[in-house]
Design a protein around this motif. Sequence first.
Motif, PDB file in Angstrom:
ATOM      1  N   LYS A 138      48.332 -36.953   8.633  1.00 45.66           N
ATOM      2  CA  LYS A 138      48.239 -35.608   7.768  1.00 45.66           C
ATOM      3  C   LYS A 138      46.555 -35.895   7.160  1.00 45.66           C
ATOM      4  O   LYS A 138      45.965 -34.853   6.631  1.00 45.66           O
ATOM      5  CB  LYS A 138      48.996 -35.536   6.689  1.00 45.66           C
ATOM      6  N   LEU A 139      46.203 -37.067   7.266  1.00 39.84           N
ATOM      7  CA  LEU A 139      44.871 -37.486   6.332  1.00 39.84           C
ATOM      8  C   LEU A 139      43.528 -37.410   7.240  1.00 39.84           C
ATOM      9  O   LEU A 139      42.577 -37.130   7.089  1.00 39.84           O
ATOM     10  CB  LEU A 139      45.025 -38.647   5.395  1.00 39.84           C
ATOM     11  N   THR A 186      51.239 -41.698  -2.126  1.00 39.32           N
ATOM     12  CA  THR A 186      51.035 -40.471  -1.385  1.00 39.32           C
ATOM     13  C   THR A 186      51.256 -39.042  -2.281  1.00 39.32           C
ATOM     14  O   THR A 186      50.884 -38.004  -1.915  1.00 39.32           O
ATOM     15  CB  THR A 186      52.421 -40.406  -0.214  1.00 39.32           C
ATOM     16  N   SER A 243      51.797 -39.982   7.362  1.00 38.15           N
ATOM     17  CA  SER A 243      51.086 -39.670   6.274  1.00 38.15           C
ATOM     18  C   SER A 243      49.485 -39.790   6.864  1.00 38.15           C
ATOM     19  O   SER A 243      48.593 -38.938   6.458  1.00 38.15           O
ATOM     20  CB  SER A 243      51.091 -40.550   5.040  1.00 38.15           C
ATOM     21  N   THR A 287      43.265 -38.169  11.719  1.00 37.92           N
ATOM     22  CA  THR A 287      43.807 -38.159  12.922  1.00 37.92           C
ATOM     23  C   THR A 287      43.337 -39.474  13.606  1.00 37.92           C
ATOM     24  O   THR A 287      44.130 -39.981  14.321  1.00 37.92           O
ATOM     25  CB  THR A 287      43.609 -37.102  13.855  1.00 37.92           C
ATOM     26  N   GLN A 323      45.274 -32.810  17.780  1.00 40.28           N
ATOM     27  CA  GLN A 323      45.549 -34.060  17.395  1.00 40.28           C
ATOM     28  C   GLN A 323      45.796 -35.246  17.975  1.00 40.28           C
ATOM     29  O   GLN A 323      46.007 -36.361  17.614  1.00 40.28           O
ATOM     30  CB  GLN A 323      46.533 -34.175  16.295  1.00 40.28           C
TER      31      GLN A 323
END
Length: 347
Positions: A221-222, A187, A218, A224, A250
Amino acid sequence: MEHILPAYDDPLFSILLIIVISLIIAVATYAWGVYKQQKEAGNLLKFLDKFDSAECALDTANMPFEEHMFKPLTLLAKAFENSGEYHKAISIYLYLIKNIPNELAKTELMERLGTTYLHAGFLERARSMYVEILRKKPRSKKVLYELGVVYEMMQQYDKAGEIIEPLRLLGEETHSLEKFLEFSALTSNRNISVEEKLEALQKLLREEPGLYRLIIASLLKLDTRIAWENIDTERIREILDILWYLPNSQLDLDIITANTQLATLYYAKGYLQKPIAQSGIFTLDMIAKAKENGCEEADLEFSYLCKKCKQSFPVSFKRCPNCMAINSVEVEEQIAKARTQTDHSLL
């Protein structure tokens, strides 16, 4: 004279010679041991002098040491450490290490000092202290583990990974730690593309389910969509706060409406209009019922419990701030009064 001393071929001469040589060896060995001990003590003092600074809040330079002071001072240092007054604890530990003669007690105090530096955020000092301890006591599991934590906090994941093998040889279970370090390195790596990270994170989730909470956070954030595909509806409580604070943009309504717990959660949050209160999570059902009856003032607040040391914290963590355990966070929710939020843009 020749009648006093035995002749060369006399057995007594051989015995006398052996005794003399043994005495010489014993004296030389004792002298070397004393010299080595003094040199070791001198090296330790030089090593500890590196840590003396104006940051040390207590003036111990001119304080005479007496043996009966050891226990009260160690208790006082621990009390300072527990209350967050790390500078005072550091001063006492340094003073004791320099003055007590017992080598075993010195090593134990150095371990405590290393832990204090770690909790205080003096990572380079903690690293130096742990390396010095391992030079004398290389089989210390606790020191090896905490040295790995220091390297991890310094984002030196390669060095942190070098701690795995010694711990494994000492009989420790290292799979979870190895995967945690792999996750942390992944990450934080900016040279890997988003697609590669997504694939690696999903693979890591299959290999280590204990990282579920961290990996879902994580993935959200990358990507959805991929994150929602990996959400386990049987483990909603583990990520309840993450789901609660997700913005409307989201949400995956197809997945949410197909699951009673998720539908209840987002009805209670105010994102869904159809009344439903069957999540099996008491706080969510209470808020949903209240909303169904016209009460819009209920909200959720979260705290985070470490399952290992049972300490509670107001913010989430990857490692417990108290005991440094991994995969130990437990989300605790409680009903609170909703607060009106006002956004003040700086743009």
